[in-house]
Enzyme design. Structure first.
Site, PDB file in Angstrom:
ATOM      1  N   GLU A  65       0.640  -0.276  16.414  1.00 57.31           N
ATOM      2  CA  GLU A  65      -0.242   0.829  16.004  1.00 57.31           C
ATOM      3  C   GLU A  65      -1.176   1.225  17.144  1.00 57.31           C
ATOM      4  OE1 GLU A  65      -4.001   1.943  13.185  1.00 57.31           O
ATOM      5  OE2 GLU A  65      -2.688   0.363  12.411  1.00 57.31           O
ATOM      6  N   THR A 124      -6.216   0.809  11.932  1.00 57.14           N
ATOM      7  CA  THR A 124      -6.462   0.926  10.483  1.00 57.14           C
ATOM      8  C   THR A 124      -6.495  -0.415   9.764  1.00 57.14           C
ATOM      9  OG1 THR A 124      -4.100   1.192  10.022  1.00 57.14           O
ATOM     10  CG2 THR A 124      -5.386   3.215  10.367  1.00 57.14           C
ATOM     11  N   HIS A 148       3.797   2.139  11.803  1.00 58.79           N
ATOM     12  CA  HIS A 148       2.695   1.912  12.741  1.00 58.79           C
ATOM     13  C   HIS A 148       2.465   3.096  13.673  1.00 58.79           C
ATOM     14  CE1 HIS A 148       4.891  -1.831  11.748  1.00 58.79           C
ATOM     15  NE2 HIS A 148       3.681  -2.203  11.384  1.00 58.79           N
ATOM     16  N   CYS A 196       0.858  -1.183   0.000  1.00 62.99           N
ATOM     17  CA  CYS A 196       0.000   0.000   0.000  1.00 62.99           C
ATOM     18  C   CYS A 196       0.895   1.235   0.000  1.00 62.99           C
ATOM     19  CB  CYS A 196      -0.888   0.000   1.241  1.00 62.99           C
ATOM     20  SG  CYS A 196       0.075   0.072   2.779  1.00 62.99           S
ATOM     21  N   HIS A 238      -0.472  -4.526  19.672  1.00 61.25           N
ATOM     22  CA  HIS A 238      -0.017  -4.152  18.325  1.00 61.25           C
ATOM     23  C   HIS A 238       0.589  -2.749  18.393  1.00 61.25           C
ATOM     24  CE1 HIS A 238      -0.096  -2.955  14.103  1.00 61.25           C
ATOM     25  NE2 HIS A 238      -0.138  -4.250  13.820  1.00 61.25           N
TER      26      HIS A 238
END
Length: 312
Positions: A129, A167, A77, A15, A127
Protein backbone atom coordinates in the site's frame (compact mmCIF):
# COMPACT_ATOMS: atom_id res chain seq x y z
CA UNK A 1 -11.22 -29.75 31.62
CA UNK A 2 -11.36 -26.11 32.66
CA UNK A 3 -14.42 -24.04 31.96
CA UNK A 4 -13.20 -21.29 29.67
CA UNK A 5 -15.31 -18.60 28.06
CA UNK A 6 -14.66 -17.27 24.55
CA UNK A 7 -15.38 -13.60 23.86
CA UNK A 8 -15.64 -12.58 20.20
CA UNK A 9 -14.63 -9.03 19.26
CA UNK A 10 -17.15 -7.05 17.27
CA UNK A 11 -16.60 -6.04 14.55
CA UNK A 12 -13.93 -8.41 13.27
CA UNK A 13 -12.88 -9.97 9.97
CA UNK A 14 -13.68 -8.92 6.44
CA UNK A 15 -14.08 -5.25 5.58
CA UNK A 16 -15.86 -3.84 2.54
CA UNK A 17 -12.63 -3.34 0.56
CA UNK A 18 -11.54 -6.94 1.08
CA UNK A 19 -14.97 -8.32 0.18
CA UNK A 20 -14.95 -6.27 -3.02
CA UNK A 21 -11.41 -7.35 -3.98
CA UNK A 22 -12.18 -11.06 -3.55
CA UNK A 23 -15.44 -10.67 -5.46
CA UNK A 24 -13.59 -8.98 -8.34
CA UNK A 25 -11.28 -11.99 -8.70
CA UNK A 26 -14.17 -14.47 -8.44
CA UNK A 27 -16.33 -12.57 -10.94
CA UNK A 28 -13.43 -12.20 -13.39
CA UNK A 29 -12.83 -15.97 -13.20
CA UNK A 30 -16.55 -16.61 -13.74
CA UNK A 31 -16.75 -14.22 -16.73
CA UNK A 32 -13.48 -14.86 -18.50
CA UNK A 33 -12.34 -18.25 -17.18
CA UNK A 34 -8.93 -19.19 -15.83
CA UNK A 35 -6.25 -18.07 -15.80
CA UNK A 36 -6.77 -14.63 -14.29
CA UNK A 37 -3.57 -12.92 -13.21
CA UNK A 38 -3.44 -10.95 -9.97
CA UNK A 39 -0.59 -8.55 -9.21
CA UNK A 40 0.39 -9.27 -5.62
CA UNK A 41 -1.78 -11.22 -3.16
CA UNK A 42 -5.21 -9.66 -3.68
CA UNK A 43 -5.57 -9.47 0.11
CA UNK A 44 -3.03 -10.54 2.73
CA UNK A 45 -4.58 -13.83 3.80
CA UNK A 46 -3.13 -17.24 2.98
CA UNK A 47 -6.47 -19.09 3.14
CA UNK A 48 -8.14 -16.62 0.75
CA UNK A 49 -5.22 -16.60 -1.69
CA UNK A 50 -4.94 -20.40 -1.72
CA UNK A 51 -8.70 -20.64 -2.37
CA UNK A 52 -8.52 -18.25 -5.33
CA UNK A 53 -5.42 -20.00 -6.68
CA UNK A 54 -7.37 -23.27 -6.65
CA UNK A 55 -10.05 -21.59 -8.79
CA UNK A 56 -7.52 -20.48 -11.40
CA UNK A 57 -6.04 -17.19 -10.19
CA UNK A 58 -2.31 -16.80 -10.78
CA UNK A 59 -0.56 -14.44 -8.35
CA UNK A 60 2.46 -12.55 -9.67
CA UNK A 61 4.59 -9.76 -8.23
CA UNK A 62 5.40 -7.97 -11.49
CA UNK A 63 3.45 -7.30 -14.69
CA UNK A 64 6.16 -8.81 -16.89
CA UNK A 65 4.98 -12.19 -15.54
CA UNK A 66 1.57 -11.59 -17.19
CA UNK A 67 1.38 -12.79 -20.83
CA UNK A 68 0.23 -10.25 -23.42
CA UNK A 69 -3.51 -10.17 -23.97
CA UNK A 70 -4.38 -11.58 -20.55
CA UNK A 71 -6.52 -10.16 -17.74
CA UNK A 72 -4.77 -8.75 -14.67
CA UNK A 73 -6.25 -7.58 -11.39
CA UNK A 74 -4.54 -5.04 -9.15
CA UNK A 75 -4.65 -6.00 -5.47
CA UNK A 76 -6.65 -4.19 -2.77
CA UNK A 77 -3.44 -2.43 -1.64
CA UNK A 78 -3.18 -0.34 -4.83
CA UNK A 79 -0.37 0.11 -7.35
CA UNK A 80 2.06 2.85 -8.38
CA UNK A 81 1.18 4.89 -11.48
CA UNK A 82 4.05 3.22 -13.35
CA UNK A 83 2.27 -0.14 -13.06
CA UNK A 84 -0.94 1.31 -14.53
CA UNK A 85 1.02 2.85 -17.39
CA UNK A 86 2.79 -0.43 -18.11
CA UNK A 87 -0.50 -2.37 -18.16
CA UNK A 88 -1.95 0.19 -20.58
CA UNK A 89 1.13 0.10 -22.80
CA UNK A 90 0.95 -3.69 -22.99
CA UNK A 91 -2.77 -3.71 -23.73
CA UNK A 92 -3.67 -5.88 -20.73
CA UNK A 93 -7.29 -6.04 -19.63
CA UNK A 94 -7.22 -4.53 -16.13
CA UNK A 95 -9.63 -4.77 -13.23
CA UNK A 96 -8.67 -2.61 -10.31
CA UNK A 97 -9.38 -4.13 -6.89
CA UNK A 98 -7.69 -1.23 -5.08
CA UNK A 99 -9.76 -0.44 -2.00
CA UNK A 100 -11.70 2.80 -2.63
CA UNK A 101 -10.36 4.13 0.69
CA UNK A 102 -6.80 3.60 -0.60
CA UNK A 103 -7.74 5.26 -3.90
CA UNK A 104 -8.92 8.26 -1.85
CA UNK A 105 -5.39 8.58 -0.41
CA UNK A 106 -3.90 8.28 -3.93
CA UNK A 107 -6.06 11.19 -5.08
CA UNK A 108 -5.07 13.24 -2.02
CA UNK A 109 -1.37 12.69 -2.78
CA UNK A 110 -1.78 13.70 -6.43
CA UNK A 111 -3.73 16.83 -5.45
CA UNK A 112 -1.22 17.85 -2.75
CA UNK A 113 1.68 17.49 -5.18
CA UNK A 114 -0.16 19.51 -7.83
CA UNK A 115 -0.49 22.27 -5.22
CA UNK A 116 3.31 22.34 -5.04
CA UNK A 117 3.54 20.65 -1.67
CA UNK A 118 6.02 18.01 -0.61
CA UNK A 119 4.33 15.08 1.12
CA UNK A 120 5.14 12.97 4.16
CA UNK A 121 3.69 9.47 4.06
CA UNK A 122 3.23 7.79 7.45
CA UNK A 123 3.47 4.05 6.89
CA UNK A 124 5.46 0.83 6.89
CA UNK A 125 8.40 0.62 4.48
CA UNK A 126 7.99 -2.13 1.89
CA UNK A 127 4.24 -2.56 2.39
CA UNK A 128 2.50 -2.68 -1.02
CA UNK A 129 0.00 0.00 0.00
CA UNK A 130 2.84 2.38 0.86
CA UNK A 131 4.65 1.61 -2.40
CA UNK A 132 1.43 2.21 -4.34
CA UNK A 133 0.65 5.51 -2.62
CA UNK A 134 4.20 6.86 -2.87
CA UNK A 135 4.21 5.77 -6.52
CA UNK A 136 1.36 8.16 -7.36
CA UNK A 137 3.91 10.96 -7.72
CA UNK A 138 7.34 11.06 -9.31
CA UNK A 139 9.09 12.92 -6.51
CA UNK A 140 8.63 15.04 -3.41
CA UNK A 141 7.33 12.33 -1.09
CA UNK A 142 9.02 11.14 2.11
CA UNK A 143 8.28 8.08 4.25
CA UNK A 144 8.22 8.14 8.05
CA UNK A 145 7.72 4.96 10.04
CA UNK A 146 8.79 5.95 13.57
CA UNK A 147 9.03 9.26 15.44
CA UNK A 148 12.84 9.35 15.01
CA UNK A 149 12.35 9.54 11.22
CA UNK A 150 10.64 12.93 11.57
CA UNK A 151 13.89 14.62 12.61
CA UNK A 152 15.65 13.36 9.48
CA UNK A 153 13.25 14.73 6.85
CA UNK A 154 14.71 17.46 4.67
CA UNK A 155 12.19 19.55 2.76
CA UNK A 156 12.57 22.48 0.38
CA UNK A 157 9.88 24.62 2.03
CA UNK A 158 8.39 23.76 5.45
CA UNK A 159 5.43 26.04 4.60
CA UNK A 160 4.52 23.79 1.68
CA UNK A 161 4.19 20.41 3.36
CA UNK A 162 1.37 17.87 3.72
CA UNK A 163 0.97 14.39 5.16
CA UNK A 164 -1.06 11.25 4.45
CA UNK A 165 -1.14 7.88 6.19
CA UNK A 166 -1.37 4.22 5.31
CA UNK A 167 -4.95 3.07 5.94
CA UNK A 168 -4.06 0.13 8.22
CA UNK A 169 -1.84 1.76 10.85
CA UNK A 170 -2.28 1.71 14.58
CA UNK A 171 -4.58 4.66 15.27
CA UNK A 172 -2.51 5.63 18.33
CA UNK A 173 0.86 5.30 16.55
CA UNK A 174 -0.38 7.45 13.67
CA UNK A 175 -1.57 10.15 16.09
CA UNK A 176 1.87 10.16 17.76
CA UNK A 177 3.60 10.59 14.39
CA UNK A 178 1.23 13.35 13.28
CA UNK A 179 1.93 15.18 16.55
CA UNK A 180 5.69 14.86 15.94
CA UNK A 181 5.28 16.21 12.39
CA UNK A 182 3.20 19.15 13.63
CA UNK A 183 5.80 19.93 16.30
CA UNK A 184 8.61 20.09 13.73
CA UNK A 185 6.57 21.53 10.84
CA UNK A 186 3.78 23.70 12.33
CA UNK A 187 2.46 24.61 8.86
CA UNK A 188 2.00 20.98 7.72
CA UNK A 189 -1.49 20.17 6.46
CA UNK A 190 -3.28 16.83 6.42
CA UNK A 191 -6.38 15.31 4.91
CA UNK A 192 -9.72 16.63 6.20
CA UNK A 193 -10.36 13.26 7.76
CA UNK A 194 -7.80 10.76 8.98
CA UNK A 195 -6.72 8.31 6.24
CA UNK A 196 -6.91 5.34 8.63
CA UNK A 197 -9.96 3.49 7.39
CA UNK A 198 -13.18 2.84 9.26
CA UNK A 199 -12.50 -0.91 9.48
CA UNK A 200 -9.00 -0.49 10.93
CA UNK A 201 -10.34 1.97 13.51
CA UNK A 202 -13.36 -0.19 14.43
CA UNK A 203 -11.35 -3.41 14.81
CA UNK A 204 -8.73 -1.71 16.98
CA UNK A 205 -11.46 -0.14 19.12
CA UNK A 206 -13.13 -3.56 19.47
CA UNK A 207 -9.86 -5.06 20.76
CA UNK A 208 -9.45 -2.16 23.21
CA UNK A 209 -12.94 -2.93 24.51
CA UNK A 210 -12.31 -6.69 24.67
CA UNK A 211 -8.77 -6.79 26.09
CA UNK A 212 -9.58 -5.78 29.72
CA UNK A 213 -12.23 -8.51 29.80
CA UNK A 214 -9.97 -11.43 28.77
CA UNK A 215 -6.77 -13.22 29.81
CA UNK A 216 -5.42 -13.92 26.31
CA UNK A 217 -6.23 -12.74 22.77
CA UNK A 218 -6.04 -14.65 19.50
CA UNK A 219 -5.98 -12.62 16.30
CA UNK A 220 -6.90 -14.63 13.22
CA UNK A 221 -4.81 -13.30 10.36
CA UNK A 222 -1.72 -13.85 8.23
CA UNK A 223 1.78 -12.69 9.19
CA UNK A 224 1.96 -10.26 6.26
CA UNK A 225 -1.34 -8.58 7.16
CA UNK A 226 -0.59 -5.10 8.49
CA UNK A 227 -3.95 -4.58 10.15
CA UNK A 228 -3.86 -8.03 11.82
CA UNK A 229 -0.44 -7.31 13.32
CA UNK A 230 -1.75 -4.00 14.65
CA UNK A 231 -4.63 -5.81 16.43
CA UNK A 232 -2.13 -8.06 18.20
CA UNK A 233 -0.08 -5.01 19.23
CA UNK A 234 -3.17 -3.19 20.56
CA UNK A 235 -3.93 -6.11 22.88
CA UNK A 236 -0.30 -6.44 24.00
CA UNK A 237 -0.07 -2.72 24.78
CA UNK A 238 -3.04 -3.21 27.11
CA UNK A 239 -1.07 -5.90 28.95
CA UNK A 240 -2.82 -8.95 27.51
CA UNK A 241 -0.82 -11.79 25.90
CA UNK A 242 -1.82 -11.89 22.22
CA UNK A 243 -1.05 -14.29 19.37
CA UNK A 244 -1.46 -13.94 15.62
CA UNK A 245 -2.62 -17.26 14.14
CA UNK A 246 -3.31 -18.12 10.50
CA UNK A 247 -5.80 -20.80 11.51
CA UNK A 248 -6.91 -23.14 14.31
CA UNK A 249 -3.79 -25.29 13.90
CA UNK A 250 -1.67 -22.32 14.97
CA UNK A 251 -2.99 -22.41 18.55
CA UNK A 252 -0.60 -23.88 21.12
CA UNK A 253 -2.41 -25.41 24.14
CA UNK A 254 0.22 -23.96 26.50
CA UNK A 255 -1.02 -20.44 25.61
CA UNK A 256 -4.31 -21.29 27.33
CA UNK A 257 -2.89 -22.52 30.64
CA UNK A 258 -4.55 -20.71 33.57
CA UNK A 259 -6.59 -18.57 31.15
CA UNK A 260 -10.31 -18.42 31.94
CA UNK A 261 -11.48 -15.92 29.34
CA UNK A 262 -10.21 -16.08 25.78
CA UNK A 263 -10.65 -13.20 23.33
CA UNK A 264 -10.85 -13.82 19.59
CA UNK A 265 -10.77 -11.31 16.75
CA UNK A 266 -9.80 -11.37 13.08
CA UNK A 267 -8.00 -9.00 10.75
CA UNK A 268 -9.85 -7.32 7.89
CA UNK A 269 -8.60 -9.91 5.38
CA UNK A 270 -9.48 -13.01 7.46
CA UNK A 271 -12.72 -14.87 6.66
CA UNK A 272 -15.21 -15.85 9.36
CA UNK A 273 -14.80 -19.54 8.47
CA UNK A 274 -11.32 -19.36 10.06
CA UNK A 275 -12.76 -17.74 13.19
CA UNK A 276 -15.34 -20.55 13.41
CA UNK A 277 -12.54 -23.13 13.23
CA UNK A 278 -10.57 -21.31 15.95
CA UNK A 279 -13.66 -21.32 18.19
CA UNK A 280 -14.06 -25.08 17.63
CA UNK A 281 -10.39 -25.65 18.49
CA UNK A 282 -10.76 -23.59 21.68
CA UNK A 283 -13.77 -25.70 22.65
CA UNK A 284 -11.61 -28.81 22.25
CA UNK A 285 -9.13 -27.13 24.59
CA UNK A 286 -11.65 -26.48 27.35
CA UNK A 287 -13.91 -23.60 26.32
CA UNK A 288 -17.58 -24.20 27.01
CA UNK A 289 -19.31 -20.94 26.09
CA UNK A 290 -19.05 -18.28 23.39
CA UNK A 291 -20.22 -14.69 23.66
CA UNK A 292 -20.09 -11.94 21.03
CA UNK A 293 -19.33 -8.52 22.48
CA UNK A 294 -21.31 -5.46 21.52
CA UNK A 295 -19.75 -3.22 18.92
CA UNK A 296 -20.19 -0.78 16.07
CA UNK A 297 -22.38 -2.09 13.22
CA UNK A 298 -20.74 -1.82 9.78
CA UNK A 299 -22.89 -1.21 6.71
CA UNK A 300 -20.24 -0.07 4.24
CA UNK A 301 -20.27 -1.71 0.80
CA UNK A 302 -18.33 -0.84 -2.34
CA UNK A 303 -19.63 -1.56 -5.87
CA UNK A 304 -17.77 -3.81 -8.30
CA UNK A 305 -16.38 -2.40 -11.56
CA UNK A 306 -19.32 -2.01 -13.95
CA UNK A 307 -18.08 -4.75 -16.29
CA UNK A 308 -18.19 -7.31 -13.47
CA UNK A 309 -21.53 -6.36 -11.95
CA UNK A 310 -24.27 -8.96 -12.23
CA UNK A 311 -27.70 -7.64 -13.22
CA UNK A 312 -30.20 -7.75 -10.34
Amino acid sequence: MDDKEILLANPRGFCAGVERAIEIVEQALARFGAPIYVRHEVVHNKFVVDGLRAKGAIFVEELDEVPTGQTVIFSAHGVPQAVRSEAERRGLRVFDATCPLVTKVHLEVARMREQGREIVMIGHKGHPEVEGTMGQVGDGIHLVEVVQDVANIEVADPQQLAYVTQTTLSVDDAATLVAALRARFPAIVGPKKDDICYATQNRQDAVKFMAPRVDVVFVVGSRNSSNSNRLREVAELLGVPAYLVDNAEGIEPIWLEDKKRVGVTAGASAPEVLVDAVVERLKELGASSVRTLEGVPERVTFPLPRELQTPD
